[in-house]
Design a protein around this motif. Sequence first.
Motif, PDB file in Angstrom:
ATOM      1  N   MET A 160     112.420  28.716  64.744  1.00 22.01           N
ATOM      2  CA  MET A 160     111.616  30.143  64.982  1.00 22.01           C
ATOM      3  C   MET A 160     110.365  29.995  64.547  1.00 22.01           C
ATOM      4  O   MET A 160     109.952  29.046  63.884  1.00 22.01           O
ATOM      5  N   ASP A 161     109.355  30.734  65.327  1.00 25.77           N
ATOM      6  CA  ASP A 161     107.942  31.055  64.654  1.00 25.77           C
ATOM      7  C   ASP A 161     108.156  31.211  63.251  1.00 25.77           C
ATOM      8  O   ASP A 161     108.964  31.428  62.774  1.00 25.77           O
ATOM      9  N   GLN A 162     106.870  30.125  62.587  1.00 24.94           N
ATOM     10  CA  GLN A 162     107.026  30.331  61.243  1.00 24.94           C
ATOM     11  C   GLN A 162     105.730  29.747  60.548  1.00 24.94           C
ATOM     12  O   GLN A 162     104.724  29.389  61.231  1.00 24.94           O
ATOM     13  N   ASP A 163     105.391  30.437  59.196  1.00 25.54           N
ATOM     14  CA  ASP A 163     104.323  29.924  58.397  1.00 25.54           C
ATOM     15  C   ASP A 163     104.205  28.527  58.059  1.00 25.54           C
ATOM     16  O   ASP A 163     105.353  28.083  57.609  1.00 25.54           O
ATOM     17  N   VAL A 164     103.168  27.783  58.512  1.00 24.40           N
ATOM     18  CA  VAL A 164     103.102  26.337  58.342  1.00 24.40           C
ATOM     19  C   VAL A 164     101.982  25.885  57.425  1.00 24.40           C
ATOM     20  O   VAL A 164     101.675  24.916  57.110  1.00 24.40           O
ATOM     21  N   SER A 165     101.796  26.875  56.448  1.00 28.84           N
ATOM     22  CA  SER A 165     100.411  26.997  55.708  1.00 28.84           C
ATOM     23  C   SER A 165     100.889  26.004  54.559  1.00 28.84           C
ATOM     24  O   SER A 165      99.443  25.387  53.890  1.00 28.84           O
ATOM     25  N   ASN A 166     101.986  25.704  54.251  1.00 27.65           N
ATOM     26  CA  ASN A 166     102.270  24.854  53.466  1.00 27.65           C
ATOM     27  C   ASN A 166     102.627  23.207  53.709  1.00 27.65           C
ATOM     28  O   ASN A 166     102.836  22.366  52.897  1.00 27.65           O
ATOM     29  N   GLY A 167     102.041  23.133  54.949  1.00 24.76           N
ATOM     30  CA  GLY A 167     102.245  21.713  55.519  1.00 24.76           C
ATOM     31  C   GLY A 167     103.701  21.060  55.966  1.00 24.76           C
ATOM     32  O   GLY A 167     103.602  20.017  56.248  1.00 24.76           O
ATOM     33  N   VAL A 168     104.577  22.305  56.170  1.00 22.67           N
ATOM     34  CA  VAL A 168     105.605  21.825  56.643  1.00 22.67           C
ATOM     35  C   VAL A 168     106.234  22.301  57.764  1.00 22.67           C
ATOM     36  O   VAL A 168     105.894  23.872  57.733  1.00 22.67           O
ATOM     37  N   VAL A 169     106.936  22.131  58.740  1.00 16.45           N
ATOM     38  CA  VAL A 169     107.460  22.876  59.804  1.00 16.45           C
ATOM     39  C   VAL A 169     108.943  22.548  59.604  1.00 16.45           C
ATOM     40  O   VAL A 169     109.305  21.384  59.532  1.00 16.45           O
ATOM     41  N   SER A 170     109.632  23.483  60.032  1.00 20.01           N
ATOM     42  CA  SER A 170     111.277  23.436  59.988  1.00 20.01           C
ATOM     43  C   SER A 170     112.109  23.896  61.285  1.00 20.01           C
ATOM     44  O   SER A 170     111.598  24.837  61.668  1.00 20.01           O
ATOM     45  N   ALA A 171     113.371  22.899  61.282  1.00 20.96           N
ATOM     46  CA  ALA A 171     114.070  23.581  62.347  1.00 20.96           C
ATOM     47  C   ALA A 171     115.311  24.120  61.499  1.00 20.96           C
ATOM     48  O   ALA A 171     115.796  23.354  60.543  1.00 20.96           O
ATOM     49  N   THR A 172     115.983  25.136  61.734  1.00 17.82           N
ATOM     50  CA  THR A 172     117.124  25.680  61.184  1.00 17.82           C
ATOM     51  C   THR A 172     118.385  24.824  61.616  1.00 17.82           C
ATOM     52  O   THR A 172     119.222  24.725  60.719  1.00 17.82           O
ATOM     53  N   ALA A 204     109.893  18.804  58.410  1.00 16.69           N
ATOM     54  CA  ALA A 204     109.010  17.681  58.783  1.00 16.69           C
ATOM     55  C   ALA A 204     107.717  17.843  58.118  1.00 16.69           C
ATOM     56  O   ALA A 204     106.882  19.073  58.226  1.00 16.69           O
ATOM     57  N   ILE A 205     107.109  17.034  57.371  1.00 15.86           N
ATOM     58  CA  ILE A 205     105.807  17.201  56.873  1.00 15.86           C
ATOM     59  C   ILE A 205     104.835  16.959  57.925  1.00 15.86           C
ATOM     60  O   ILE A 205     104.674  16.071  58.596  1.00 15.86           O
ATOM     61  N   LEU A 206     103.740  17.874  58.032  1.00 17.26           N
ATOM     62  CA  LEU A 206     102.637  17.979  58.943  1.00 17.26           C
ATOM     63  C   LEU A 206     101.377  17.011  58.514  1.00 17.26           C
ATOM     64  O   LEU A 206     101.146  16.953  57.173  1.00 17.26           O
ATOM     65  N   GLN A 207     101.130  16.187  59.408  1.00 17.41           N
ATOM     66  CA  GLN A 207     100.310  14.924  58.878  1.00 17.41           C
ATOM     67  C   GLN A 207      98.995  15.278  59.264  1.00 17.41           C
ATOM     68  O   GLN A 207      98.028  14.515  59.207  1.00 17.41           O
ATOM     69  N   GLU A 208      98.734  16.654  60.057  1.00 16.26           N
ATOM     70  CA  GLU A 208      97.291  17.001  60.144  1.00 16.26           C
ATOM     71  C   GLU A 208      97.481  18.789  60.200  1.00 16.26           C
ATOM     72  O   GLU A 208      98.545  19.214  60.118  1.00 16.26           O
ATOM     73  N   ASP A 209      96.258  19.281  60.109  1.00 20.26           N
ATOM     74  CA  ASP A 209      96.413  20.749  59.952  1.00 20.26           C
ATOM     75  C   ASP A 209      96.599  21.568  61.275  1.00 20.26           C
ATOM     76  O   ASP A 209      96.513  20.860  62.488  1.00 20.26           O
TER      77      ASP A 209
END
Length: 136
Positions: free
Chosen positions: A30-42, A82-87
């Motif tokens: 789902m759409d999500q806040d990624v300000s913590n540098g992480v994106v997740s799939a449920t 997944a940890i994002l590797q760029e902003d």
Amino acid sequence: MKTLIAAAGLSLVASAALADDHMAPMVEAMDQDVSNGVVSATKVVAPENGWMVVHRTDAEMAPGPVVGYAPLRAGETMDVAAILQEDVMPGDMLMLMVHSEEGGMTTGMFEYTLGATEDGPIKPGGDLVMSVITAE
């Protein structure tokens, strides 16, 4: 009678395991806040060990550069991060995609670059297995 009940129980367990092995590959996110540098799939279902790869994308829905990835086990995995590797900025679109572990030189090391065959995307029936989200 006990043997019949035990056999029926084992049959149900075997059927459930077989059903899990044959689940269609998918990414649920789902759409999500990624300000913590992480994106997740449920939830991610992968036919084999591989990767959930985070690509940039846009309204054209073509996979762009890779901005993160996480290892996947074959089968169903819940809450894959997944940890994002760029902003990534609010409003950016991200494509979370299932990639294979096939074709690389080293097992367990993510080796894909855009357009390469190493650790490339799986395409059952010719279609990418992915979900597109918008960063908030």
